[in-house]
Design a protein around this motif. Structure first.
Motif, PDB file in Angstrom:
ATOM      1  N   ARG A  19      37.959  -7.838  42.962  1.00 12.18           N
ATOM      2  CA  ARG A  19      38.269  -8.382  41.904  1.00 12.18           C
ATOM      3  C   ARG A  19      38.839  -9.922  42.075  1.00 12.18           C
ATOM      4  O   ARG A  19      38.617 -10.751  41.347  1.00 12.18           O
ATOM      5  CB  ARG A  19      39.593  -7.904  41.124  1.00 12.18           C
ATOM      6  CG  ARG A  19      39.272  -6.333  40.520  1.00 12.18           C
ATOM      7  CD  ARG A  19      40.275  -5.735  40.206  1.00 12.18           C
ATOM      8  NE  ARG A  19      41.398  -5.630  41.143  1.00 12.18           N
ATOM      9  CZ  ARG A  19      42.538  -5.536  40.904  1.00 12.18           C
ATOM     10  NH1 ARG A  19      43.303  -5.292  39.443  1.00 12.18           N
ATOM     11  NH2 ARG A  19      43.668  -5.514  41.792  1.00 12.18           N
ATOM     12  N   ALA A  20      39.258 -10.043  43.442  1.00 13.18           N
ATOM     13  CA  ALA A  20      39.813 -11.542  43.721  1.00 13.18           C
ATOM     14  C   ALA A  20      38.639 -12.564  43.952  1.00 13.18           C
ATOM     15  O   ALA A  20      38.881 -13.887  43.509  1.00 13.18           O
ATOM     16  CB  ALA A  20      40.449 -11.555  45.037  1.00 13.18           C
ATOM     17  N   VAL A  21      37.304 -11.869  43.955  1.00 10.97           N
ATOM     18  CA  VAL A  21      36.270 -12.957  43.753  1.00 10.97           C
ATOM     19  C   VAL A  21      36.008 -13.451  42.595  1.00 10.97           C
ATOM     20  O   VAL A  21      35.803 -14.848  42.235  1.00 10.97           O
ATOM     21  CB  VAL A  21      34.934 -12.306  44.179  1.00 10.97           C
ATOM     22  CG1 VAL A  21      33.643 -13.244  43.817  1.00 10.97           C
ATOM     23  CG2 VAL A  21      34.901 -11.892  45.734  1.00 10.97           C
ATOM     24  N   PHE A  22      36.406 -12.796  41.379  1.00 11.57           N
ATOM     25  CA  PHE A  22      36.199 -13.144  39.899  1.00 11.57           C
ATOM     26  C   PHE A  22      37.661 -13.835  39.142  1.00 11.57           C
ATOM     27  O   PHE A  22      37.484 -14.482  38.267  1.00 11.57           O
ATOM     28  CB  PHE A  22      35.734 -11.919  39.193  1.00 11.57           C
ATOM     29  CG  PHE A  22      34.359 -11.500  39.755  1.00 11.57           C
ATOM     30  CD1 PHE A  22      33.358 -12.180  39.669  1.00 11.57           C
ATOM     31  CD2 PHE A  22      34.402 -10.440  40.591  1.00 11.57           C
ATOM     32  CE1 PHE A  22      32.085 -11.741  39.999  1.00 11.57           C
ATOM     33  CE2 PHE A  22      33.216  -9.774  41.356  1.00 11.57           C
ATOM     34  CZ  PHE A  22      31.989 -10.673  40.846  1.00 11.57           C
ATOM     35  N   ASP A  23      38.819 -13.287  39.954  1.00  9.18           N
ATOM     36  CA  ASP A  23      39.961 -13.747  39.590  1.00  9.18           C
ATOM     37  C   ASP A  23      41.026 -14.404  40.814  1.00  9.18           C
ATOM     38  O   ASP A  23      41.524 -13.531  41.450  1.00  9.18           O
ATOM     39  CB  ASP A  23      40.696 -12.651  38.887  1.00  9.18           C
ATOM     40  CG  ASP A  23      42.041 -13.045  38.556  1.00  9.18           C
ATOM     41  OD1 ASP A  23      42.447 -14.129  38.382  1.00  9.18           O
ATOM     42  OD2 ASP A  23      42.669 -12.329  37.994  1.00  9.18           O
ATOM     43  N   THR A  24      40.708 -15.773  40.901  1.00  9.06           N
ATOM     44  CA  THR A  24      41.216 -16.221  42.064  1.00  9.06           C
ATOM     45  C   THR A  24      42.927 -16.229  42.236  1.00  9.06           C
ATOM     46  O   THR A  24      43.329 -16.383  43.254  1.00  9.06           O
ATOM     47  CB  THR A  24      40.688 -17.538  42.773  1.00  9.06           C
ATOM     48  OG1 THR A  24      40.817 -18.516  41.490  1.00  9.06           O
ATOM     49  CG2 THR A  24      39.303 -17.617  43.035  1.00  9.06           C
ATOM     50  N   SER A  25      43.364 -15.789  41.102  1.00  5.85           N
ATOM     51  CA  SER A  25      44.989 -15.619  41.022  1.00  5.85           C
ATOM     52  C   SER A  25      45.355 -14.612  41.841  1.00  5.85           C
ATOM     53  O   SER A  25      46.523 -14.362  42.163  1.00  5.85           O
ATOM     54  CB  SER A  25      45.333 -15.685  39.820  1.00  5.85           C
ATOM     55  OG  SER A  25      45.094 -14.447  39.074  1.00  5.85           O
ATOM     56  N   LEU A  26      44.515 -13.789  42.107  1.00  2.78           N
ATOM     57  CA  LEU A  26      44.799 -12.591  43.150  1.00  2.78           C
ATOM     58  C   LEU A  26      44.677 -12.954  44.675  1.00  2.78           C
ATOM     59  O   LEU A  26      45.270 -12.087  45.291  1.00  2.78           O
ATOM     60  CB  LEU A  26      43.682 -11.561  42.997  1.00  2.78           C
ATOM     61  CG  LEU A  26      43.676 -10.768  41.706  1.00  2.78           C
ATOM     62  CD1 LEU A  26      42.740  -9.727  41.301  1.00  2.78           C
ATOM     63  CD2 LEU A  26      45.134 -10.279  41.132  1.00  2.78           C
ATOM     64  N   LEU A  27      44.361 -14.174  45.003  1.00  6.34           N
ATOM     65  CA  LEU A  27      44.364 -14.496  46.281  1.00  6.34           C
ATOM     66  C   LEU A  27      45.713 -15.021  46.627  1.00  6.34           C
ATOM     67  O   LEU A  27      46.681 -15.567  45.658  1.00  6.34           O
ATOM     68  CB  LEU A  27      43.567 -15.780  46.427  1.00  6.34           C
ATOM     69  CG  LEU A  27      42.146 -15.421  46.213  1.00  6.34           C
ATOM     70  CD1 LEU A  27      41.465 -16.522  46.425  1.00  6.34           C
ATOM     71  CD2 LEU A  27      41.723 -14.495  47.531  1.00  6.34           C
ATOM     72  N   PRO A  28      46.278 -14.881  47.980  1.00  4.50           N
ATOM     73  CA  PRO A  28      47.679 -15.509  48.129  1.00  4.50           C
ATOM     74  C   PRO A  28      47.898 -16.863  47.666  1.00  4.50           C
ATOM     75  O   PRO A  28      47.080 -17.746  47.678  1.00  4.50           O
ATOM     76  CB  PRO A  28      47.764 -15.485  49.865  1.00  4.50           C
ATOM     77  CG  PRO A  28      46.480 -14.676  50.077  1.00  4.50           C
ATOM     78  CD  PRO A  28      45.674 -14.591  49.119  1.00  4.50           C
TER      79      PRO A  28
END
Ligand code: URA
Length: 434
Positions: free
Chosen positions: A321-330
């Motif tokens: 999901r972090a690929v499509f929603d980069t707010s999930l990255l640190p």
């Protein structure tokens, strides 16, 4: 055979025999030859050089110092890419999914960052849960199923290079063409790909400071690749200023995703198109450069390159999901602007020093044991050739505290050279050696 005789022979500028080179690599890998003798030989090689036969023999001896990967059970053309090291170099994160989306198999072993340079493995760990230490079985399965896997180099692959690189790092013997060629090509050959594409960096942030040195390195790398029976291409690219805008692990992942989404143009995309076109033409997937670029751009436009990154992440236990929603990255808690007090044009940005700013923020390792903060780093807003107004921000600092951010901003301003007269944008791709 005596190590002292071999050191003296190279000190006097003489050519080493195949047996002597094998004796050195075998003895040093096993621990029979001590660091102090190996250091002396490395310095003699740096000062006196090696001819192409010696370089090939050194590469082969290092390659055979440990396990080699047999990728033949994987169907299709297997490609690998290596960079000679730089700052903000997130190329693999963009390039590998781009070419995998076109049917090339990517089975890649990557390293961690040390000092001012970053490493792909650290960057990938920005995806929550991402496992860079997958088993050989999962590695092969993912390459077969998804066409892509990127893992940390195992201890068994090229142990001679691991020991030698660590020794070179502390003995001033890194910037030597025979030693760089054998280090890179022994790893690439041990990793078993059919097509090898090399990104040879040139400029103040890289080991090769001049275009002539970079070309010599590129020619030696491709020569050894070809002598070993591999399709090898080297692209010489600028590393006088950092690549792209982001420096720091999760920040670089975010930039890579922007390129894969088609939201960002510029030198990073251009580099990935150039390297990707070399891979597609050498693999026989495209007839020529123009067709290859068209395919690669179509993979961005239809979302297949981005989906390939998501498959890579998912296949290695990460959160796709972090690929499509980069707010999930640190994300770092503090963002702080580095403001320039005067107007002018950016003439130079010291790539190595920007790398050190990111390292001191916690984004890189000072020693091999350092634990890194994946969220911190720098996003450059101005690159060489850009105009700057007084009071404008040159970069955003992402830090764990305001104190660290302010300190980093001061250091970052010192990385920039701003002049009153307009400056031309530098040429980014400096040459291709096939
Ligand atoms: N990258 C490597 O893997 N080895 C070197 O010697 C230099 C850059």
């Amino acid at each position: 055979m005596l190590m002292t005789d071999i050191i003296e022979k190279k000190r006097d500028g003489l050519k080493l025999t195949n047996d002597e080179i094998s004796f050195v690599i075998d003895g040093y890998t096993k621990g029979d030859i001590p660091d102090y003798q190996m250091s002396a030989l490395l310095m003699a090689i740096l000062l006196k050089g090696m001819d192409s036969e010696e370089i090939l023999q050194l590469t082969m001896a290092m390659m055979h110092s440990g396990e080699t990967l047999d990728l033949s059970p994987i169907n299709g053309i297997k490609a690998d890419k290596h960079s000679t090291g730089g700052v903000g170099d997130k190329t693999s994160l963009v390039l590998c999914p781009m070419v995998a989306a076109q049917g090339v198999k990517i089975a890649k072993m990557s390293g961690r960052g040390l000092g001012h340079t970053g490493g792909t493995i650290d960057k990938l760990e920005s995806f929550p849960g991402f496992n860079t230490g997958i088993s050989e079985e999962t590695f092969f399965k993912n390459v077969n199923d998804f066409g892509i896997a990127i893992a940390g180099q195992t201890a068994d692959l090229d142990p001679a290079d691991k020991k030698m690189y660590a020794l070179r790092d502390v003995t001033g013997t890194v910037p030597s063409i025979p030693l760089i060629v054998s280090s890179i090509m022994s790893k690439k050959l041990a990793a078993g790909a059919d097509v090898i594409v090399l990104d040879v960096k040139q400029g103040s942030g890289s080991f090769m400071k001049t275009e002539a040195q970079a070309r010599e390195l590129a020619e030696n790398l491709t020569r050894v690749g070809k002598m070993a029976g591999k399709k090898t291409v080297a692209v010489i690219t600028d590393m006088d200023e950092p690549l792209g805008n982001a420096i720091g692990n999760a920040l670089e992942v975010k930039e890579a995703i922007e390129v894969l989404k088609g939201e960002k143009q510029g030198e990073l995309l251009e580099l990935c198109l150039t390297l990707g076109a070399c891979i597609l033409t050498e693999s026989g997937i495209a007839e020529n450069d123009a067709e290859a670029r068209e395919k690669l751009l179509a993979g961005i436009a239809d979302g297949s390159a981005l989906e390939k990154l998501a498959q890579l992440v998912e296949g290695q236990e990460g959160d796709r999901r972090a690929v499509f929603d980069t707010s999930l990255l640190p994300m770092a808690p503090v963002q702080y602007e580095a403001i320039c007090d005067f107007r002018g044009y950016v003439n130079h940005i010291s790539a190595a020093d920007v790398g050190l700013v990111s390292m001191h923020l916690g984004g890189g390792r000072e020693t091999k044991e350092s634990v890194i903060d994946l969220s911190v780093g720098v996003v450059l807003k101005k690159k060489v050739g850009d105009a700057v107004a007084a009071g404008e921000s040159l970069a955003t600092i992402h830090a764990s505290s305001l104190e660290k951010a302010k300190e980093a901003a001061d250091k970052l301003l010192a990385c920039y050279t701003i002049v009153p007269e307009p400056v031309e944008k530098p040429r980014f791709i400096k040459g291709i050696v096939r």
